[in-house]
Design a protein around this motif. Structure first.
Motif, short mmCIF file in Angstrom:
data_model
loop_
_atom_site.label_atom_id
_atom_site.label_comp_id
_atom_site.label_asym_id
_atom_site.label_seq_id
_atom_site.Cartn_x
_atom_site.Cartn_y
_atom_site.Cartn_z
N THR A 61 -15.84 -4.29 -28.38
CA THR A 61 -15.16 -5.47 -27.88
C THR A 61 -16.24 -6.53 -27.73
O THR A 61 -17.12 -6.41 -26.88
CB THR A 61 -14.47 -5.21 -26.53
OG1 THR A 61 -13.56 -4.13 -26.67
CG2 THR A 61 -13.72 -6.44 -26.04
N GLU A 62 -16.20 -7.50 -28.59
CA GLU A 62 -17.27 -8.50 -28.63
C GLU A 62 -17.24 -9.43 -27.43
O GLU A 62 -16.19 -9.61 -26.80
CB GLU A 62 -17.16 -9.31 -29.92
CG GLU A 62 -17.39 -8.48 -31.16
CD GLU A 62 -17.26 -9.27 -32.45
OE1 GLU A 62 -16.91 -10.47 -32.39
OE2 GLU A 62 -17.52 -8.69 -33.50
N SER A 82 -14.33 -11.82 -26.08
CA SER A 82 -13.03 -11.34 -26.56
C SER A 82 -12.47 -10.31 -25.58
O SER A 82 -13.16 -9.83 -24.71
CB SER A 82 -13.15 -10.74 -27.96
OG SER A 82 -13.94 -9.57 -27.94
N GLY A 83 -11.21 -10.01 -25.77
CA GLY A 83 -10.50 -9.07 -24.91
C GLY A 83 -9.20 -9.71 -24.45
O GLY A 83 -9.02 -10.92 -24.53
N GLU A 84 -8.30 -8.89 -23.98
CA GLU A 84 -7.02 -9.36 -23.45
C GLU A 84 -7.28 -10.10 -22.14
O GLU A 84 -7.91 -9.55 -21.23
CB GLU A 84 -6.11 -8.16 -23.21
CG GLU A 84 -4.79 -8.47 -22.58
CD GLU A 84 -3.99 -7.21 -22.22
OE1 GLU A 84 -2.84 -7.39 -21.79
OE2 GLU A 84 -4.51 -6.08 -22.36
N LYS A 104 -11.75 -5.22 -21.31
CA LYS A 104 -12.78 -4.86 -22.28
C LYS A 104 -12.57 -3.46 -22.84
O LYS A 104 -13.01 -3.16 -23.94
CB LYS A 104 -14.17 -4.95 -21.65
CG LYS A 104 -14.54 -6.36 -21.19
CD LYS A 104 -14.64 -7.29 -22.38
CE LYS A 104 -15.16 -8.66 -22.00
NZ LYS A 104 -15.35 -9.50 -23.17
N ALA A 105 -11.89 -2.60 -22.07
CA ALA A 105 -11.55 -1.25 -22.54
C ALA A 105 -10.19 -0.88 -21.98
O ALA A 105 -9.98 -0.94 -20.77
CB ALA A 105 -12.60 -0.22 -22.10
N ASP A 106 -9.27 -0.54 -22.87
CA ASP A 106 -7.91 -0.17 -22.49
C ASP A 106 -7.85 1.35 -22.36
O ASP A 106 -8.29 2.07 -23.26
CB ASP A 106 -6.93 -0.65 -23.57
CG ASP A 106 -5.50 -0.42 -23.16
OD1 ASP A 106 -5.10 0.77 -23.07
OD2 ASP A 106 -4.77 -1.39 -22.96
N HIS A 113 -9.38 4.13 -24.78
CA HIS A 113 -10.77 4.44 -24.44
C HIS A 113 -10.93 5.45 -23.31
O HIS A 113 -12.05 5.76 -22.92
CB HIS A 113 -11.52 3.15 -24.09
CG HIS A 113 -11.42 2.11 -25.16
ND1 HIS A 113 -12.03 2.26 -26.38
CD2 HIS A 113 -10.77 0.94 -25.21
CE1 HIS A 113 -11.76 1.19 -27.13
NE2 HIS A 113 -10.99 0.38 -26.45
#
Length: 162
Positions: A22-23, A26-28, A40-42, A46
């Motif tokens: 996840t750069e 970026s991310g939701e 960053k991690a779902d 993950h």
């Protein structure tokens, strides 16, 4: 997406952990009561939830308990005041806060600057879906959510306020 079933939200199940990046930037992006949360991690991909949370001055989350998730905060910028069962403590850049499931905790930003920290929850399914629910509900209620509405959303995801 959660579906209400007898007052409880149904959350997606975790699948196998996926490799990836996840750069930065970026991310939701979620709005959690005026504090941005970038996922960053779902946990469905993950195995845990990781979000970058930025909270403005005056932001506060009252004491609460997660029944099913362990949480960890890692402070990147600023100072956060932790609210424990009977004590308050300030934490700053580089500090890590471990919050096992069942521990009563809250926090607030008592400073004049935004605080940026990472929130990790394991397994994190309930936490991730609760943050998403807050974002959706907040966007649908331009005047903001009432305390009873917030408490009801929390309860759907195994979080007891107070």
């Amino acid at each position: 997406m959660p579906h209400a079933t007898e007052g409880k939200a149904r959350v997606p199940e975790a699948g196998p952990i996926e490799a990836g990046v996840t750069e930065a930037g970026s991310g939701e992006v979620l709005d959690v009561f005026g504090g941005s949360m970038v996922v960053k991690a779902d946990p469905t991909r993950h195995g845990l939830f990781l979000g970058e949370h930025v909270v403005p001055p005056g932001y506060a989350v009252p004491p609460h308990v997660h029944a099913g998730d362990d949480e960890l905060f890692f402070v990147l910028d600023g100072e956060l005041t932790l609210l424990g069962a009977a004590v308050e403590r300030r934490v700053g850049p580089g500090d890590t806060v471990q919050l096992p499931g069942g521990s009563r905790h809250g926090f607030r930003n008592d400073t004049a600057a935004a605080v940026r920290f990472l929130v990790m929850a394991r397994p994190g399914l309930q936490t991730a879906e609760m943050f998403r629910h807050f974002d959706r509900a907040g966007r649908a209620a331009p005047g903001g959510l009432t305390p009873p509405e917030i408490i009801a959303i929390c309860a759907q995801y195994g979080v007891e306020m107070g």
